[in-house]
Design a protein around this motif. Structure first.
Motif, PDB file in Angstrom:
ATOM      1  N   LEU A 236       0.833  -1.212   0.000  1.00  0.00           N
ATOM      2  CA  LEU A 236       0.000   0.000   0.000  1.00  0.00           C
ATOM      3  C   LEU A 236       0.861   1.253   0.000  1.00  0.00           C
ATOM      4  O   LEU A 236       0.427   2.311  -0.400  1.00  0.00           O
ATOM      5  CB  LEU A 236      -0.871   0.037   1.249  1.00  0.00           C
TER       6      LEU A 236
ATOM      7  N   GLU B 231      -8.345  -0.096   2.826  1.00  0.00           N
ATOM      8  CA  GLU B 231      -7.690   0.174   1.544  1.00  0.00           C
ATOM      9  C   GLU B 231      -6.960  -1.069   1.033  1.00  0.00           C
ATOM     10  O   GLU B 231      -6.736  -1.206  -0.157  1.00  0.00           O
ATOM     11  CB  GLU B 231      -6.713   1.349   1.665  1.00  0.00           C
TER      12      GLU B 231
ATOM     13  N   ARG C 288      -8.148  -4.052   1.324  1.00  0.00           N
ATOM     14  CA  ARG C 288      -9.140  -5.134   1.412  1.00  0.00           C
ATOM     15  C   ARG C 288      -9.031  -6.168   0.293  1.00  0.00           C
ATOM     16  O   ARG C 288      -9.250  -7.349   0.524  1.00  0.00           O
ATOM     17  CB  ARG C 288     -10.552  -4.572   1.468  1.00  0.00           C
ATOM     18  N   TYR C 289      -8.670  -5.714  -0.919  1.00  0.00           N
ATOM     19  CA  TYR C 289      -8.577  -6.696  -2.009  1.00  0.00           C
ATOM     20  C   TYR C 289      -7.367  -7.607  -1.805  1.00  0.00           C
ATOM     21  O   TYR C 289      -7.420  -8.789  -2.130  1.00  0.00           O
ATOM     22  CB  TYR C 289      -8.526  -5.989  -3.363  1.00  0.00           C
TER      23      TYR C 289
ATOM     24  N   ARG D 230      -9.175  -5.900  -9.009  1.00  0.00           N
ATOM     25  CA  ARG D 230      -9.506  -4.700  -8.240  1.00  0.00           C
ATOM     26  C   ARG D 230      -8.250  -4.123  -7.590  1.00  0.00           C
ATOM     27  O   ARG D 230      -8.089  -2.926  -7.478  1.00  0.00           O
ATOM     28  CB  ARG D 230     -10.549  -5.013  -7.143  1.00  0.00           C
TER      29      ARG D 230
ATOM     30  N   THR E 116      -6.218  -2.107 -10.067  1.00  0.00           N
ATOM     31  CA  THR E 116      -6.770  -0.804 -10.472  1.00  0.00           C
ATOM     32  C   THR E 116      -6.674   0.204  -9.341  1.00  0.00           C
ATOM     33  O   THR E 116      -7.140   1.317  -9.467  1.00  0.00           O
ATOM     34  CB  THR E 116      -8.249  -0.936 -10.889  1.00  0.00           C
ATOM     35  N   ARG E 117      -6.074  -0.182  -8.231  1.00  0.00           N
ATOM     36  CA  ARG E 117      -5.983   0.724  -7.078  1.00  0.00           C
ATOM     37  C   ARG E 117      -5.153   1.948  -7.414  1.00  0.00           C
ATOM     38  O   ARG E 117      -4.192   1.874  -8.126  1.00  0.00           O
ATOM     39  CB  ARG E 117      -5.327  -0.020  -5.924  1.00  0.00           C
TER      40      ARG E 117
END
Lengths: 232, 337
Positions: free
Chosen positions: A126, A151, A153-154, A228, A231-232
């Motif tokens: 992250l 943030e 989570r995926y 997902r 695409t963050r």
């Protein structure tokens, strides 16, 4: 080849008729793996967060340990847990051996390093800008930690699904700790191994199709989580 | 006084990234930070945003000394748009509403502020409210990130190169929104921007940084070395286009000189002059500042210089961006930092 085609045909009959033996193994598998994954997530996600977010002495060592445990052989897990929960072991009094709870313990040991290592990795990936973004918008304390987790989570979902895929398809620990007892601890994978040895291909193929369906669902969810995350 | 910094130092791996003896920042003004990469601009912004604590020294915000205990309280009034601002992995409306919800505004106020902030940055709420974070272009994402800060109507808005990676349309909209925030809510703006023309024309104060120090308050031309020593006691810097800048005096350890914009003269034709420096350059930008003065940004080789001239002089010389002109200044105009 004929016995394979007739096995497939019989497998459909078993599935459509709702064969009790087939669905008993499916039920045992789902109960054990779901319980194991819930326990692993409850313990593993906070530990993964600590390992990925905070810098403390020994952090690299722990990261290496959990990364190494990702490739833990299931038979070795079975052996170790067996040693602990057998009558002569320190947890022998809990009567876990050859029960579904024993299988769950083994699966938790298998899933936990996956959940910890992959969730720590997703927190690390992250980067600091997420924390800074949340801070600049006014987050602090528990809310800050919760939103960092959100943030990620995926990545967390990927950790959970990867661990689920591992426990649902493992056979070594389930056989050693559950004993493959019909109607009680027989799971999809142990039943497949056992029925194939007996020459009962239809039962093996029927269970295999259900396992394939579960694997398909698991992998589709994993692909979704990966997309997902990217695409963050 | 909004901020006071006293003997503030910030070290990274024993390297001093920022050293500010004294700095006072007044409320309701626009401050521009200029300086080359690594001069400490971002470090200063992060300290003013209470994202990083100084290694040494004291920060006073609205009369209170800032500590790690009360920093989160002050962060409710101060917000910063990071250089590579990222959005939260949510819809646009949730991104803009995030800070407002944290501050426990009622849902009606949240909705009104979200719409208002999106309009301020030129994004139609109807089209953007329900878009996901990954359905935006780089410029749109940057504007949403700014809207999330503007919705808070902050006392202080810190901007780290807000227009560095966006298209021209987004750049103009971001710049307009920032000025509007100052006008409407008296928000103090402290910004780093590569757009020197905009910065010089908009900022009330300019702080020039070099090697972690504030070397000048007000616009200044900073020219780094290397410098060649000449026989006549002068030092010369060779520019990529072959022209040379001459300065006098004994060089400092940093090897950097500053020249005040008011010391730089512009000439239409090369004439005989007593000044040592006569350089052919290109006018990049022109902007009004302080009423009748015009700030002219000039490109010479790889460096930019800023000159301050009167409105009348600009008219006489018929100056316009894109034209070529001569720059004249004395070797003694340069001061070693």
């Amino acid at each position: 080849m004929e016995y394979i085609f007739s096995g497939i045909a019989e497998a459909f009959v078993l599935l459509l008729k709702g064969d009790e033996e087939v669905y008993s193994a499916v039920s045992a598998t789902l109960r054990a793996s779901t319980a194991a994954i819930i326990i692993s997530l409850v313990i593993g996600l906070p530990l993964g967060f600590l390992l990925g977010y905070f810098d403390f002495p020994g952090r690299r060592f722990f990261r290496s340990v959990f990364d190494a445990l990702l490739a833990l052989p299931t038979v070795l897990v079975g052996l170790w847990v067996y040693a602990f929960i057998s009558n002569r072991g320190p947890l022998g009094g809990m009567n876990l051996l050859f029960t579904l709870k024993g299988v769950i313990v083994g699966e938790v040991v298998l899933a936990l390093p996956i959940v910890i290592a992959l969730s720590a990795q997703s927190i690390e990936e992250l980067d600091l800008s997420v924390r800074d973004t949340l801070l600049t918008l006014g987050a602090s304390g528990k809310r800050l930690l919760f939103d960092i987790l959100w943030e990620a989570r995926y990545g967390m979902l990927m950790a959970a699904i990867t661990a689920y895929g591992r426990v649902i398809s493992e056979v070594g620990a389930a056989t050693m700790l559950g004993g493959n007892i019909k109607w009680r601890t027989r799971t999809i994978t142990t039943a497949m191994a056992f029925e194939t040895n007996k020459g009962q291909f239809a039962m093996g193929i029927a269970l295999g199709m259900i396992l394939l369906l579960i694997a398909f669902i698991v992998n589709s969810t994993l692909s979704y989580a990966k997309r997902r995350r990217q695409t963050r | 006084m909004l901020y006071e910094l006293r003997d503030v130092k910030r070290f990274y791996n024993n390297r001093c990234a920022l050293s500010v003896d004294r700095l006072a920042i007044e409320g309701g003004k626009i401050y521009g930070l200029v300086g080359p990469n690594g001069s400490g601009k971002t470090t200063l912004l992060r300290i003013l945003a209470f994202l990083d604590e100084p290694s040494e020294g004291q920060i006073i915000y609205k009369g209170s000394s800032v500590t790690s205990q009360n920093a989160s309280l002050f962060r409710q009034e101060v917000t910063m748009l990071l250089q590579n601002a990222r959005l939260l992995t949510r819809k646009v409306k949730d991104n803009v509403a995030y800070g407002l919800k944290l501050r426990r505004y009622d849902s009606k106020t949240v909705k009104t502020r979200v719409v208002e902030a999106l309009e301020m940055v030129g994004l139609q709420p109807r089209d953007f409210l329900n878009r996901a974070w990954h359905e935006l272009s780089g410029g749109e994402a940057q504007r949403v990130a700014l809207a999330a800060r503007l919705a808070l109507r902050p006392d202080v808005l810190l901007l780290d190169e807000p227009t560095a990676n966006v298209d021209k349309v987004s750049e103009a909209l971001i710049n307009q929104a920032v000025i509007k925030a100052k006008k409407e809510w008296k928000t103090t703006i402290i910004t780093v921007s590569h757009d020197l023309g905009w910065l010089y024309s908009t900022a009330d104060e300019i702080l020039s940084l070099w090697s972690g120090r504030i070397v000048h308050q007000g616009p200044e031309n900073i020219i780094p070395g290397p410098w060649e020593k000449l026989e006549n006691g002068l030092y010369c810097k060779r520019l990529r286009d072959g022209q040379k800048i001459y300065v006098s005096g004994a060089p400092s350890q940093s090897g950097v000189v500053s020249i005040s914009p008011s010391e730089i003269l512009l000439a239409e034709h090369p004439e005989r002059t007593s000044a040592r420096n006569l350089l052919y350059c290109f006018i990049r930008e022109m902007a009004y500042c302080n009423g009748s003065q015009i700030r002219v940004t000039l490109s010479i080789g790889e460096i930019n210089l800023v000159a301050l001239i009167t409105d009348e002089a600009a008219r006489e010389l018929k100056l316009s961006p894109g034209m070529n002109i001569y720059v004249v200044f004395k070797a003694t105009a340069a001061k070693w930092l």
